[in-house]
Design a protein around this motif. Sequence first.
Motif, PDB file in Angstrom:
ATOM      1  N   PHE A  67      11.649   6.643  -1.161  1.00  0.00           N
ATOM      2  CA  PHE A  67      10.765   5.991  -0.190  1.00  0.00           C
ATOM      3  C   PHE A  67       9.844   4.973  -0.885  1.00  0.00           C
ATOM      4  O   PHE A  67       9.582   3.902  -0.352  1.00  0.00           O
ATOM      5  N   ALA A  68       9.392   5.324  -2.080  1.00  0.00           N
ATOM      6  CA  ALA A  68       8.585   4.358  -2.841  1.00  0.00           C
ATOM      7  C   ALA A  68       9.414   3.101  -3.090  1.00  0.00           C
ATOM      8  O   ALA A  68       8.936   1.976  -2.904  1.00  0.00           O
ATOM      9  N   PHE A  69      10.676   3.301  -3.465  1.00  0.00           N
ATOM     10  CA  PHE A  69      11.558   2.157  -3.702  1.00  0.00           C
ATOM     11  C   PHE A  69      11.826   1.388  -2.401  1.00  0.00           C
ATOM     12  O   PHE A  69      11.843   0.158  -2.382  1.00  0.00           O
ATOM     13  N   PHE A  70      11.992   2.137  -1.326  1.00  0.00           N
ATOM     14  CA  PHE A  70      12.246   1.525  -0.014  1.00  0.00           C
ATOM     15  C   PHE A  70      11.085   0.615   0.392  1.00  0.00           C
ATOM     16  O   PHE A  70      11.272  -0.554   0.734  1.00  0.00           O
ATOM     17  N   TYR A  71       9.862   1.140   0.312  1.00  0.00           N
ATOM     18  CA  TYR A  71       8.704   0.308   0.692  1.00  0.00           C
ATOM     19  C   TYR A  71       8.490  -0.825  -0.317  1.00  0.00           C
ATOM     20  O   TYR A  71       8.081  -1.921   0.044  1.00  0.00           O
TER      21      TYR A  71
ATOM     22  N   GLY B 278       2.031  -0.580 -13.575  1.00  0.00           N
ATOM     23  CA  GLY B 278       2.161  -2.002 -13.231  1.00  0.00           C
ATOM     24  C   GLY B 278       1.772  -2.268 -11.788  1.00  0.00           C
ATOM     25  O   GLY B 278       1.111  -3.259 -11.491  1.00  0.00           O
ATOM     26  N   GLY B 279       2.177  -1.391 -10.901  1.00  0.00           N
ATOM     27  CA  GLY B 279       1.845  -1.560  -9.485  1.00  0.00           C
ATOM     28  C   GLY B 279       0.348  -1.533  -9.237  1.00  0.00           C
ATOM     29  O   GLY B 279      -0.186  -2.344  -8.474  1.00  0.00           O
TER      30      GLY B 279
ATOM     31  N   TYR C 151       0.831  -1.199   0.000  1.00  0.00           N
ATOM     32  CA  TYR C 151       0.000   0.000   0.000  1.00  0.00           C
ATOM     33  C   TYR C 151       0.874   1.260   0.000  1.00  0.00           C
ATOM     34  O   TYR C 151       0.638   2.203  -0.764  1.00  0.00           O
ATOM     35  N   TRP C 152       1.916   1.251   0.833  1.00  0.00           N
ATOM     36  CA  TRP C 152       2.753   2.458   0.939  1.00  0.00           C
ATOM     37  C   TRP C 152       3.666   2.626  -0.264  1.00  0.00           C
ATOM     38  O   TRP C 152       4.040   3.749  -0.606  1.00  0.00           O
ATOM     39  N   THR C 153       4.020   1.515  -0.920  1.00  0.00           N
ATOM     40  CA  THR C 153       4.796   1.642  -2.154  1.00  0.00           C
ATOM     41  C   THR C 153       3.988   2.435  -3.179  1.00  0.00           C
ATOM     42  O   THR C 153       4.466   3.415  -3.762  1.00  0.00           O
ATOM     43  N   LEU C 154       2.744   2.006  -3.372  1.00  0.00           N
ATOM     44  CA  LEU C 154       1.886   2.700  -4.340  1.00  0.00           C
ATOM     45  C   LEU C 154       1.619   4.136  -3.912  1.00  0.00           C
ATOM     46  O   LEU C 154       1.624   5.057  -4.737  1.00  0.00           O
ATOM     47  N   THR C 155       1.391   4.334  -2.613  1.00  0.00           N
ATOM     48  CA  THR C 155       1.109   5.682  -2.131  1.00  0.00           C
ATOM     49  C   THR C 155       2.296   6.613  -2.396  1.00  0.00           C
ATOM     50  O   THR C 155       2.118   7.729  -2.895  1.00  0.00           O
ATOM     51  N   PHE C 156       3.510   6.136  -2.093  1.00  0.00           N
ATOM     52  CA  PHE C 156       4.677   6.995  -2.330  1.00  0.00           C
ATOM     53  C   PHE C 156       4.931   7.207  -3.816  1.00  0.00           C
ATOM     54  O   PHE C 156       5.386   8.281  -4.222  1.00  0.00           O
TER      55      PHE C 156
ATOM     56  N   LEU D  98       2.587   7.492  -6.044  1.00  0.00           N
ATOM     57  CA  LEU D  98       1.631   8.531  -6.447  1.00  0.00           C
ATOM     58  C   LEU D  98       2.033   9.902  -5.915  1.00  0.00           C
ATOM     59  O   LEU D  98       1.928  10.912  -6.619  1.00  0.00           O
ATOM     60  N   ILE D  99       2.505   9.936  -4.674  1.00  0.00           N
ATOM     61  CA  ILE D  99       2.937  11.227  -4.108  1.00  0.00           C
ATOM     62  C   ILE D  99       4.092  11.786  -4.946  1.00  0.00           C
ATOM     63  O   ILE D  99       4.125  12.970  -5.295  1.00  0.00           O
ATOM     64  N   THR D 100       5.034  10.897  -5.293  1.00  0.00           N
ATOM     65  CA  THR D 100       6.178  11.335  -6.103  1.00  0.00           C
ATOM     66  C   THR D 100       5.720  11.890  -7.447  1.00  0.00           C
ATOM     67  O   THR D 100       6.199  12.934  -7.903  1.00  0.00           O
ATOM     68  N   LEU D 101       4.771  11.184  -8.044  1.00  0.00           N
ATOM     69  CA  LEU D 101       4.277  11.622  -9.356  1.00  0.00           C
ATOM     70  C   LEU D 101       3.438  12.896  -9.276  1.00  0.00           C
ATOM     71  O   LEU D 101       3.176  13.537 -10.297  1.00  0.00           O
ATOM     72  N   SER D 102       2.998  13.246  -8.064  1.00  0.00           N
ATOM     73  CA  SER D 102       2.174  14.461  -7.966  1.00  0.00           C
ATOM     74  C   SER D 102       3.037  15.704  -7.771  1.00  0.00           C
ATOM     75  O   SER D 102       2.541  16.827  -7.880  1.00  0.00           O
ATOM     76  N   ILE D 103       4.323  15.510  -7.492  1.00  0.00           N
ATOM     77  CA  ILE D 103       5.197  16.664  -7.227  1.00  0.00           C
ATOM     78  C   ILE D 103       5.227  17.625  -8.421  1.00  0.00           C
ATOM     79  O   ILE D 103       4.960  18.821  -8.286  1.00  0.00           O
ATOM     80  N   THR D 104       5.529  17.095  -9.599  1.00  0.00           N
ATOM     81  CA  THR D 104       5.662  17.970 -10.777  1.00  0.00           C
ATOM     82  C   THR D 104       4.365  18.713 -11.108  1.00  0.00           C
ATOM     83  O   THR D 104       4.392  19.941 -11.264  1.00  0.00           O
ATOM     84  N   PRO D 105       3.213  18.013 -11.198  1.00  0.00           N
ATOM     85  CA  PRO D 105       1.983  18.769 -11.492  1.00  0.00           C
ATOM     86  C   PRO D 105       1.635  19.802 -10.431  1.00  0.00           C
ATOM     87  O   PRO D 105       1.262  20.940 -10.769  1.00  0.00           O
ATOM     88  N   VAL D 106       1.808  19.454  -9.156  1.00  0.00           N
ATOM     89  CA  VAL D 106       1.473  20.414  -8.097  1.00  0.00           C
ATOM     90  C   VAL D 106       2.418  21.615  -8.172  1.00  0.00           C
ATOM     91  O   VAL D 106       2.001  22.773  -8.042  1.00  0.00           O
ATOM     92  N   ARG D 107       3.661  21.326  -8.414  1.00  0.00           N
ATOM     93  CA  ARG D 107       4.663  22.393  -8.520  1.00  0.00           C
ATOM     94  C   ARG D 107       4.285  23.362  -9.654  1.00  0.00           C
ATOM     95  O   ARG D 107       4.352  24.578  -9.517  1.00  0.00           O
TER      96      ARG D 107
END
Lengths: 213, 309
Positions: free
Chosen positions: A86-90, A163-164, A52-57, A59-68
């Motif tokens: 962190f996504a890779f870590f989880y 894929g995730g 769950y946290w892998t996918l969450t991180f 998505l958070i990572t992918l939201s950085i550029t659009p939000v920015r």
Amino acid sequence: MTLKTLDASFVEGIKTGVFLLALAPLIKLGIGFYIDALGANPIEKITRTTGYWTLTFLLITLSITPVRRLLGWNWLIRLRRMLGLFAFFYGSLHFLTYLVLDQFFDWPAIVKDIVKRPYITVGFPSFILMIPLAITSTDRMISRLGGKRWRWLHRLVYLSAVGGVVHYWWLVKKDITNPATFALLLGILLGIRLIYRARGLIKVRLGPKTVSS
Amino acid sequence: MKKNEARIKASEITPRELFYARRRFMQLAAGASAAALLPESVLAGDKLADVKTSAYTLPDKLTPMEDVTRYNNFYEFGTDKEDPAKNAGRLKTRPWTVTVEGEVNKPKVFDIDELLKLAPLEERIYRLRCVEAWSMVVPWVGFSLAELIKRVEPTGNARFVEFISLHDPEQMPGQKFSVLEWPYREGLRMDEAMHPLTLLAVGLYGEVLPNQNGAPVRVVIPWKYGFKSAKSIVRILFAEKQPVSSWTQSAPGEYGFYANVNPAVDHPRWSQAKERRIGEFLKRKTLPFNGYADQVAHLYTGMDLIKNF
């Protein structure tokens, strides 16, 4: 100082805060394991939580550029690498949980899973694709590869994320609420990119000034 | 029906408050008389009286009651395995009746307390294998379903038995979502239903069945995947035609009618060769018919169990 232009030290503070916050799911799991509060099937709980946290991180990572872009908060870019890691870590914890706790190095069973179980067939490469991204996340690697090639390589994250989400969708038995939510959010994040890209192309055609991604 | 309803005069309709007051009174009275007849109580957690030991035991270590009652699938209360224990509190198990009908000479509506006394209660320790590749060892309390079937005298046309669970979204909040088609339905072939291993269960660990485990009455078919063992049953229907169970209806390629535990036939999305016994670290090999092959394999001689999964 506004939210658009934060002090470097302030950004560092935010970064530290996000770092600690991102460790919270792991700490919670660790405490749960220690006090035996992970329920009747702790291995399943650990697998699900780390997945769950892998996918969450991701998505958070992918939201950085659009939000920015949307808010003009350029300092957000300074959090992106850490969030991706962190996504890779989880993801690594998720994979190791499967390898060690779930299958306990039963290689024939693992190979069979990868070949025969569609959700693992898609999940396994989604994780593997994150490895080169993690390896090339250092400043040195960026300069060695050169920005253009580095950016091209790091587009693999889109494949990993899709894929995730497919991996999650295919493994649930019936109640697809959670994977569908992830799919919707990912769809929005990728959709925004397509819109920017289309606009960029129009701008390129109209004028001489190219828009970098 | 609609026409008759329309003809009822307003003056004949019992006011709502009075209706509920009367109903409450009747429920209280029924409860009081039942209490007078039964010294033992009927709430989850209460000890069941006069439970005999049986020959159905296992050398396996029992799964702790805490795990049996807090980790299970019962989609009527939510799709997480921790949901049933959280959400089953609103299920009312008294008054409760089980209607037995269809291809039988003696159809009957059994009151739950009558059902509890139909045959001597015995403790049976069974393995439970979930289709999701985890397993438990549970000491159930009940008696062979055959005891009930004999009493209603199935006709020559009765080839299948269908179990229908309670449908009431007020008591079963998971039914507000159409994850499966409600009510939950499951079925057995007649010889499977008559097999002495097929248990009509009313308790576990010597106590009244907890709500989340299928109170007040369920079936347990230990050589089949757990989803075959219908819970909170309100109706048992004998029929000539093979019934379609809820899971089969939702995904026919994944959940068959027979659903016998079979390590050689994988679920399309995961292997069934091994299972994780709750409380154990390493997975164990899954046994054909969940270890009950000696008792039940003969029911399926000549059948292709890969096709009839």
